[in-house]
Design a protein around this motif. Structure first.
Motif, short mmCIF file in Angstrom:
data_model
loop_
_atom_site.label_atom_id
_atom_site.label_comp_id
_atom_site.label_asym_id
_atom_site.label_seq_id
_atom_site.Cartn_x
_atom_site.Cartn_y
_atom_site.Cartn_z
N LEU A 1 -4.64 -7.72 1.62
CA LEU A 1 -5.85 -7.07 1.12
C LEU A 1 -6.95 -8.09 0.82
CD1 LEU A 1 -4.35 -4.36 -1.28
CD2 LEU A 1 -4.76 -4.25 1.19
N ASN A 2 -6.57 -9.34 0.65
CA ASN A 2 -7.56 -10.40 0.42
C ASN A 2 -8.28 -10.81 1.71
OD1 ASN A 2 -7.01 -10.70 -2.38
ND2 ASN A 2 -5.18 -11.91 -1.90
N GLU A 3 -7.79 -10.31 2.85
CA GLU A 3 -8.37 -10.71 4.13
C GLU A 3 -9.72 -10.06 4.40
OE1 GLU A 3 -5.45 -9.80 7.06
OE2 GLU A 3 -3.96 -11.20 6.26
N THR A 4 -10.05 -9.01 3.66
CA THR A 4 -11.32 -8.33 3.86
C THR A 4 -12.10 -8.23 2.56
OG1 THR A 4 -12.39 -6.29 4.61
CG2 THR A 4 -10.25 -6.07 3.54
N LYS A 5 -13.42 -8.39 2.67
CA LYS A 5 -14.30 -8.18 1.51
C LYS A 5 -14.75 -6.72 1.43
CE LYS A 5 -15.92 -10.94 -0.86
NZ LYS A 5 -15.51 -11.40 -2.21
N SER A 6 -14.58 -5.99 2.54
CA SER A 6 -15.01 -4.60 2.58
C SER A 6 -14.23 -3.76 1.59
CB SER A 6 -14.82 -4.03 3.99
OG SER A 6 -15.56 -4.76 4.94
N ASN A 7 -14.82 -2.65 1.18
CA ASN A 7 -14.08 -1.72 0.34
C ASN A 7 -12.92 -1.11 1.12
OD1 ASN A 7 -15.82 -2.20 -1.76
ND2 ASN A 7 -17.04 -0.35 -1.47
N ILE A 8 -11.87 -0.80 0.40
CA ILE A 8 -10.63 -0.32 1.02
C ILE A 8 -10.29 1.06 0.49
CG2 ILE A 8 -8.13 -0.71 1.15
CD1 ILE A 8 -8.74 -3.74 0.91
N MET A 9 -9.94 1.98 1.40
CA MET A 9 -9.30 3.23 1.01
C MET A 9 -7.82 3.05 1.25
SD MET A 9 -9.79 7.19 2.30
CE MET A 9 -11.31 7.40 1.39
N LEU A 10 -7.06 2.99 0.16
CA LEU A 10 -5.63 2.66 0.23
C LEU A 10 -4.80 3.90 -0.05
CD1 LEU A 10 -3.31 0.66 0.46
CD2 LEU A 10 -3.72 -0.03 -1.91
N GLY A 11 -4.14 4.40 0.98
CA GLY A 11 -3.28 5.57 0.83
C GLY A 11 -1.92 5.17 0.27
N ALA A 12 -1.45 5.96 -0.71
CA ALA A 12 -0.16 5.67 -1.33
C ALA A 12 0.36 6.91 -2.03
CB ALA A 12 -0.28 4.52 -2.34
N TYR A 13 1.66 7.05 -2.09
CA TYR A 13 2.23 8.18 -2.82
C TYR A 13 1.86 8.06 -4.30
CZ TYR A 13 4.77 8.75 1.51
OH TYR A 13 5.08 8.91 2.83
N ALA A 14 1.57 9.23 -4.89
CA ALA A 14 1.01 9.25 -6.24
C ALA A 14 1.95 8.71 -7.29
CB ALA A 14 0.59 10.68 -6.60
N LEU A 15 3.25 8.90 -7.09
CA LEU A 15 4.23 8.52 -8.10
C LEU A 15 5.11 7.40 -7.58
CD1 LEU A 15 5.75 8.87 -10.76
CD2 LEU A 15 7.00 10.78 -9.72
N GLY A 16 5.12 6.29 -8.28
CA GLY A 16 5.98 5.16 -7.93
C GLY A 16 5.25 4.12 -7.11
#
Length: 313
Positions: A158-173
């Motif tokens: 995630l440090n490879e980009t300065k752009s904003n990121i939309m990060l998909g992830a399961y809500a729990l855990g």
């Protein structure tokens, strides 16, 4: 003597007729032992649920008054008895409150894993290796070709980009693990969290887990800041905004097909891979391995006549 029908697969889920209870039933039952609070393992509406305190808290948030008629909270390693079967829970390392279920009956030890992982995770209790005669293991990624990379090295992508990121992830855990890891390894990033994930984050914090800094998503913040924001969203939101602009799209998962069309592939899984399953078999040292939640055929082929591997599903 190992009872080959001690745990059987039914349409309702894994059933122990000797103790008259289900393990992670798929529909409401009278008595359920719940390994963890993910929706494919913990449905609402059961009469009696035996589980850890975090699992109860997550289920109560998700299902409200329909979570269960009665919860019986059990600390790790505390023994309770259901119709002659002695049961104790041990940390599974999958998410906060996740449990292995050790069942002892007529001198034989049966260990059900639920979902589990061996990798270090500051947001949950580490996996405990428990000796057993029968290991009943999940096989989500039980394929010799599946080997998960180091999670810390993955999150550093995630440090490879300065752009904003939309990060998909399961809500729990998964979301809570990512918040903690980003705070530790991507310190220049600012974390925004979707409102549906926030209640689970709050429960983690109430249970004493320190995740670090984050903010509830604010559209103005995202609009006015064009760099170094990470917006963590649940799968439905991630997939509904497949044409989102001005963001790098990333989904955190061990599944290769869910990495398709994402600008950066982030292989962070909360399940054991092939090597971790083999390590678990070695340390549990069972006489038999029974498989569930996936395919156990690769394990059958690997062990051959060296170890009995039985497919429950």
């Amino acid at each position: 003597m190992i009872l080959e029908d001690f745990i059987v697969q039914t349409k309702t889920g894994l059933f122990c007729s000797y103790g008259n209870f289900y393990l992670d039933p798929k529909e409401p039952v009278v008595t359920a032992v719940i390994s963890h609070a993910h929706g494919d393992h913990a449905v609402g509406g059961n009469q009696n649920v035996f589980c850890t305190k975090p699992t109860m808290a997550f289920m109560q948030h998700r299902y409200k008054k329909f979570a269960a008629a009665n919860f019986f909270i059990k600390n790790y390693e505390a023994v309770f008895v259901l119709n002659g079967v002695a049961i104790s829970l041990y940390p599974a390392g999958h998410m906060l409150g996740s449990s292995l279920v050790l069942m002892e009956y007529k001198g034989v030890r049966y260990l059900y894993t639920g979902d589990y992982k061996l990798e270090a995770d500051d947001t949950c209790e580490p996996m405990a290796f428990v000796k057993a005669d029968v290991l009943i293991t999940e096989t989500t990624f039980a394929n010799p070709d599946t080997k998960h990379p180091e999670a810390i090295e993955e999150i550093k992508k995630l440090n490879e980009t300065k752009s904003n990121i939309m990060l998909g992830a399961y809500a729990l855990g998964k979301s809570q693990r990512l918040i903690a890891m980003i705070n530790q390894h991507c310190t220049q990033k600012r974390i925004l969290v979707h409102h549906s994930i926030v209640p689970f984050v709050k429960i983690y914090e109430e249970l004493g887990i320190r995740l670090g800094k984050y903010e509830v998503y604010d559209r103005k913040v995202m609009k006015n800041n064009q760099v170094d924001l990470i917006y963590i969203v649940p799968p439905m939101v991630f997939h509904s905004y497949f044409k989102a602009i001005n963001v790098v799209r990333i989904f955190a998962t061990g599944w290769k097909h869910l990495q398709n069309n994402n600008e950066i592939q982030l292989y962070i899984s909360d399940h054991v891979d092939w090597d971790a399953i083999l390590e678990t078999v070695e340390k549990v040292n069972p006489s038999e391995v029974w498989t569930t939640h996936g395919s156990g055929t690769h394990l059958q082929n690997y062990f051959g006549e060296k170890l009995v591997v039985k497919l429950l599903n």
